[in-house]
Structure formats: C-alpha cells, structure tokens
Design a protein around this motif. Structure first.
Motif, mmCIF file in Angstrom:
data_model
loop_
_atom_site.group_PDB
_atom_site.id
_atom_site.type_symbol
_atom_site.label_atom_id
_atom_site.label_comp_id
_atom_site.label_asym_id
_atom_site.label_seq_id
_atom_site.Cartn_x
_atom_site.Cartn_y
_atom_site.Cartn_z
ATOM 1 N N MET A 1 48.814 68.608 25.916
ATOM 2 C CA MET A 1 49.804 67.902 25.150
ATOM 3 C C MET A 1 49.299 66.500 24.818
ATOM 4 S SD MET A 1 53.714 67.112 26.210
ATOM 5 C CE MET A 1 53.213 65.962 27.457
ATOM 6 N N ARG A 2 49.645 66.046 23.612
ATOM 7 C CA ARG A 2 49.300 64.689 23.196
ATOM 8 C C ARG A 2 50.606 63.936 22.921
ATOM 9 N NH1 ARG A 2 45.861 66.463 18.198
ATOM 10 N NH2 ARG A 2 47.273 68.196 18.531
ATOM 11 N N ILE A 3 50.769 62.784 23.548
ATOM 12 C CA ILE A 3 51.930 61.946 23.219
ATOM 13 C C ILE A 3 51.457 60.526 22.966
ATOM 14 C CG2 ILE A 3 53.479 63.334 24.647
ATOM 15 C CD1 ILE A 3 53.705 60.538 26.249
ATOM 16 N N GLY A 4 52.262 59.783 22.264
ATOM 17 C CA GLY A 4 51.863 58.415 21.977
ATOM 18 C C GLY A 4 52.974 57.627 21.340
ATOM 19 N N ASN A 5 52.563 56.647 20.562
ATOM 20 C CA ASN A 5 53.430 55.595 20.055
ATOM 21 C C ASN A 5 53.209 55.492 18.550
ATOM 22 O OD1 ASN A 5 54.307 53.031 19.215
ATOM 23 N ND2 ASN A 5 53.510 51.978 21.024
ATOM 24 N N LEU A 6 54.186 55.930 17.789
ATOM 25 C CA LEU A 6 54.083 55.820 16.333
ATOM 26 C C LEU A 6 55.155 54.837 15.876
ATOM 27 C CD1 LEU A 6 52.648 56.834 13.781
ATOM 28 C CD2 LEU A 6 54.375 58.638 13.619
ATOM 29 N N ALA A 7 54.704 53.701 15.342
ATOM 30 C CA ALA A 7 55.612 52.643 14.878
ATOM 31 C C ALA A 7 56.610 52.254 15.969
ATOM 32 C CB ALA A 7 56.326 53.074 13.604
ATOM 33 N N GLY A 8 56.130 52.227 17.219
ATOM 34 C CA GLY A 8 56.968 51.778 18.327
ATOM 35 C C GLY A 8 57.864 52.847 18.920
ATOM 36 N N ARG A 9 57.721 54.109 18.474
ATOM 37 C CA ARG A 9 58.590 55.184 18.963
ATOM 38 C C ARG A 9 57.772 56.264 19.654
ATOM 39 N NH1 ARG A 9 63.747 55.238 16.962
ATOM 40 N NH2 ARG A 9 63.878 57.498 17.265
ATOM 41 N N LEU A 10 58.318 56.761 20.763
ATOM 42 C CA LEU A 10 57.672 57.844 21.509
ATOM 43 C C LEU A 10 57.521 59.071 20.609
ATOM 44 C CD1 LEU A 10 56.671 58.888 24.296
ATOM 45 C CD2 LEU A 10 59.017 59.702 24.687
ATOM 46 N N THR A 11 56.281 59.589 20.566
ATOM 47 C CA THR A 11 55.966 60.640 19.599
ATOM 48 C C THR A 11 55.107 61.715 20.239
ATOM 49 O OG1 THR A 11 56.039 59.016 17.796
ATOM 50 C CG2 THR A 11 54.847 61.056 17.365
ATOM 51 N N LEU A 12 55.415 62.961 19.911
ATOM 52 C CA LEU A 12 54.607 64.108 20.323
ATOM 53 C C LEU A 12 53.697 64.438 19.146
ATOM 54 C CD1 LEU A 12 54.651 66.122 22.752
ATOM 55 C CD2 LEU A 12 56.446 67.373 21.519
ATOM 56 N N PHE A 13 52.420 64.688 19.421
ATOM 57 C CA PHE A 13 51.480 65.001 18.336
ATOM 58 C C PHE A 13 51.061 66.459 18.444
ATOM 59 C CE2 PHE A 13 51.223 60.431 18.939
ATOM 60 C CZ PHE A 13 51.377 59.987 17.626
ATOM 61 N N THR A 14 50.900 67.105 17.290
ATOM 62 C CA THR A 14 50.611 68.538 17.277
ATOM 63 C C THR A 14 49.623 68.856 16.156
ATOM 64 O OG1 THR A 14 51.637 70.727 17.165
ATOM 65 C CG2 THR A 14 52.626 69.020 15.802
ATOM 66 N N GLY A 15 48.801 69.883 16.374
ATOM 67 C CA GLY A 15 47.894 70.369 15.338
ATOM 68 C C GLY A 15 46.667 69.502 15.155
ATOM 69 N N ASP A 16 45.803 69.924 14.264
ATOM 70 C CA ASP A 16 44.576 69.197 13.945
ATOM 71 C C ASP A 16 44.395 69.212 12.435
ATOM 72 O OD1 ASP A 16 43.254 68.399 16.452
ATOM 73 O OD2 ASP A 16 43.371 70.541 16.881
ATOM 74 N N ALA A 17 43.770 68.117 11.947
ATOM 75 C CA ALA A 17 43.370 68.029 10.531
ATOM 76 C C ALA A 17 44.391 68.600 9.564
ATOM 77 C CB ALA A 17 42.016 68.707 10.336
ATOM 78 N N PRO A 18 45.537 68.016 9.344
ATOM 79 C CA PRO A 18 45.924 66.734 9.949
ATOM 80 C C PRO A 18 46.733 66.946 11.240
ATOM 81 C CG PRO A 18 47.514 67.323 8.263
ATOM 82 C CD PRO A 18 46.499 68.434 8.298
ATOM 83 N N VAL A 19 46.635 65.948 12.122
ATOM 84 C CA VAL A 19 47.551 65.882 13.262
ATOM 85 C C VAL A 19 48.918 65.492 12.713
ATOM 86 C CG1 VAL A 19 48.036 64.680 15.437
ATOM 87 C CG2 VAL A 19 45.673 65.215 14.794
ATOM 88 N N ARG A 20 49.972 66.107 13.262
ATOM 89 C CA ARG A 20 51.319 65.788 12.795
ATOM 90 C C ARG A 20 52.152 65.237 13.950
ATOM 91 N NH1 ARG A 20 52.487 68.672 7.801
ATOM 92 N NH2 ARG A 20 50.615 69.847 7.219
ATOM 93 N N ALA A 21 53.226 64.561 13.601
ATOM 94 C CA ALA A 21 54.007 63.813 14.581
ATOM 95 C C ALA A 21 55.449 64.333 14.666
ATOM 96 C CB ALA A 21 54.022 62.336 14.183
ATOM 97 N N VAL A 22 55.965 64.373 15.900
ATOM 98 C CA VAL A 22 57.357 64.735 16.151
ATOM 99 C C VAL A 22 58.003 63.571 16.900
ATOM 100 C CG1 VAL A 22 58.911 66.330 17.342
ATOM 101 C CG2 VAL A 22 56.759 67.182 16.341
ATOM 102 N N ASP A 23 59.098 63.036 16.382
ATOM 103 C CA ASP A 23 59.797 61.927 17.034
ATOM 104 C C ASP A 23 60.598 62.469 18.222
ATOM 105 O OD1 ASP A 23 60.815 58.888 16.395
ATOM 106 O OD2 ASP A 23 62.342 60.121 17.395
ATOM 107 N N VAL A 24 60.270 62.018 19.426
ATOM 108 C CA VAL A 24 60.836 62.599 20.642
ATOM 109 C C VAL A 24 62.320 62.290 20.782
ATOM 110 C CG1 VAL A 24 60.755 62.555 23.162
ATOM 111 C CG2 VAL A 24 58.619 62.676 21.839
ATOM 112 N N GLU A 25 62.715 61.073 20.495
ATOM 113 C CA GLU A 25 64.133 60.720 20.675
ATOM 114 C C GLU A 25 65.017 61.578 19.773
ATOM 115 O OE1 GLU A 25 67.844 58.425 19.914
ATOM 116 O OE2 GLU A 25 66.254 58.725 18.464
ATOM 117 N N LYS A 26 64.568 61.767 18.533
ATOM 118 C CA LYS A 26 65.362 62.580 17.605
ATOM 119 C C LYS A 26 65.317 64.048 17.985
ATOM 120 C CE LYS A 26 64.720 59.426 13.714
ATOM 121 N NZ LYS A 26 63.760 59.101 12.642
ATOM 122 N N GLU A 27 64.121 64.552 18.274
ATOM 123 C CA GLU A 27 63.971 65.983 18.560
ATOM 124 C C GLU A 27 64.675 66.371 19.862
ATOM 125 O OE1 GLU A 27 62.712 68.155 16.420
ATOM 126 O OE2 GLU A 27 63.269 69.755 17.837
#
Ligand code: ZN
Length: 284
Positions: A1-27
C-alpha cells in the motif's frame, strides 16, 4: 500500500503510469481525518480499512501538489556514518556500538518536488537516504521484532550545508542539516509488505542527470531493525516519527575535487520500489 499527502490531505495511491489518488477522509466517510500526520495514531485501524477501500474513483494529480507523507512528526532521527564507504570518504571512524544520531528539525521537512534556497556562502551537499516512518509506539524493541513497528518507507534527502555542519569545537550536524527545505521526503510511504525484502533496496541520486550516489540498503552498517532496537532502548519512538537511516558513498564532500550544489542544479533521488524526489536549487 502507498499512502501520502496530496495538497495537505491524507491520500491513498493506486496503480502505475499514471498513479492515481484517493482522498481518505472522503472515501472513509470521515472515519479517518484529512490530516496526513493523524493517521499514524490509528495505524492498525487504517491498514484494516485501506485493505478493502474502494479505489474506483481514484483520480490523476499533479506531483507538485504532493507534501511530506509524515509532515509533522514528534521526533525526527537522523543517523550518521551508517555505510562503510561513506565513513571512509568522510574521514570518520566506522562506529562500533551505535552510529551517531542527530535531528533534522521539523521545520526543514518538505514534500518530494520542491525548490530549495541555498544558504549564502555555504557548501550544500546531497545525501540520499531511506527514511523509516514509525507505525507503533516502540520502547525496548528487539531487532527481531522491529519491522512490526514500521508503518512504511519513503525516500529522503538529508541536504547538508557543510560549512555550518562541520564548524566549531563539536559537530553542528542538526543545525547544518535543517535549513528550510533541507529534508524533502516522499513521494509517498510504501508499507513493508510491498517489497520482496524491505531491508535490501537500491538507492541513489543524480545531479543534472549525472549519477552521483548508487548504493543498497543491504550495506547499512546498522540496518533498520538494529536502529529501532538501539533508539528504542534509550527513548520511546512514537507513531509517525521519522528515521533518516544514513547515506551511502558519493556525497560531494567526499569527491575529488569536491562538488557542491549550485543555483540551477536539479537533484533527483530514487529508491527502488518507492519513487523519486526532485529538488531544484536557487540562490539564497
Ligand atoms: Zn545523512
């Protein structure tokens, strides 16, 4: 699993080329807060939720919006002289019982894609490093169990201004390595289960495309497990703390002739299985 910080929000990252982002608080419907640092206090709950999270709505993003995966740790540990060849190029003795420990002050942390101001009159150097993010409170943890306390791994640069670092009667490591932007991390945190062996990762960096460091964490004199054992024997490690684990050979200070970062330089730092940092440098 990859998680991180996108624009200050906790984010789950998925896939490759392109990597896509899921906002954790919303999801998660608000089960987990948007603050990227807050998740480490609920790490086991988060892992359980993330394993079944719906990533169908994942969206593309701009890498310039990535922030530090753990932007506000209680403690940042940095380890010196943890590769034999780097000890030799730096003219330091190889540590016997435990390597030197200093901090990079928290205000030096940044995300993975940044512009960094070079201090006036300084000699600023690169140090690519594997960075450990702690996932559980760790106190007196034996090395054999240490990986249970790791939330994940990320790429770090221990940018170092050598004039200040090496000035005065005793080394000034923490201050010389803590100018604003001197601790870029990212692009995300990768959980240990994603690697064939999280203790054997190739890492390196390049200046303007020229490879200057190329090593493997298999050569760490004190590997991640021993660092957690040694640090946690002295004090508690807290969820979300960072450990910069030391740099392999190839820093500018150890080259002949020596070489330091100049305005206009672009530094890219990579660790196999994690990703890349990219720093551009300007005058102070
Ligand atoms: Zn370092």
């Amino acid at each position: 699993m990859r998680i991180g910080n996108l624009a200050g929000r906790l984010t789950l990252f998925t896939g490759d080329a392109p990597v896509r982002a899921v906002d954790v608080e919303k999801e998660s419907g608000g089960r987990f807060a948007a603050d990227p640092q807050a998740v480490f206090a609920h790490w086991d709950d988060f892992l359980a939720w993330a394993a079944g999270a719906d990533t169908a709505g994942a969206a593309e993003f701009d890498a310039a919006d990535l922030g530090a995966p753990a932007p506000a740790p209680e403690q940042v540990f940095a380890i010196g002289i943890n590769y034999a060849e780097h000890a030799a190029e730096s003219r330091f003795d190889r540590p016997d019982r435990f390597p030197p420990v200093f901090t990079k002050f928290r205000s030096s942390l940044s995300g993975p894609v940044t512009t960094v101001r070079l201090p006036d009159g300084g000699r600023t150097d690169w140090e690519v490093e594997l960075v450990v993010v702690v996932g559980r409170t760790a106190r007196n943890v034996p090395a054999a169990r240490a990986w249970e306390y790791v939330a994940g791994l990320t790429v770090g640069q221990d940018l170092s201004e050598r004039e200040l670092q090496l000035s005065g009667p005793a080394p000034q490591f923490s201050l010389g390595k803590s100018y604003p932007g001197f601790a870029p991390t990212g692009p995300w945190l990768v959980t240990p289960d994603e690697f064939a062996d999280p203790a054997v990762l190739r890492l390196g960096c390049a200046v303007n495309g020229e490879q200057v460091q190329d090593g493997t964490t298999a050569d760490l004199l004190f590997p991640v497990a021993e660092l957690i054992e040694g640090l946690s024997a002295v004090l508690p490690l807290h969820p979300g703390d960072l450990i910069f684990t030391g740099t392999p050979a190839g820093v500018g200070l150890g080259r002949s002739p020596q070489r330091f970062l100049a305005p206009g330089d672009v530094l890219t730092s990579r660790i196999e299985g994690i990703g890349e940092l990219r720093q551009s440098f300007v005058t102070g």
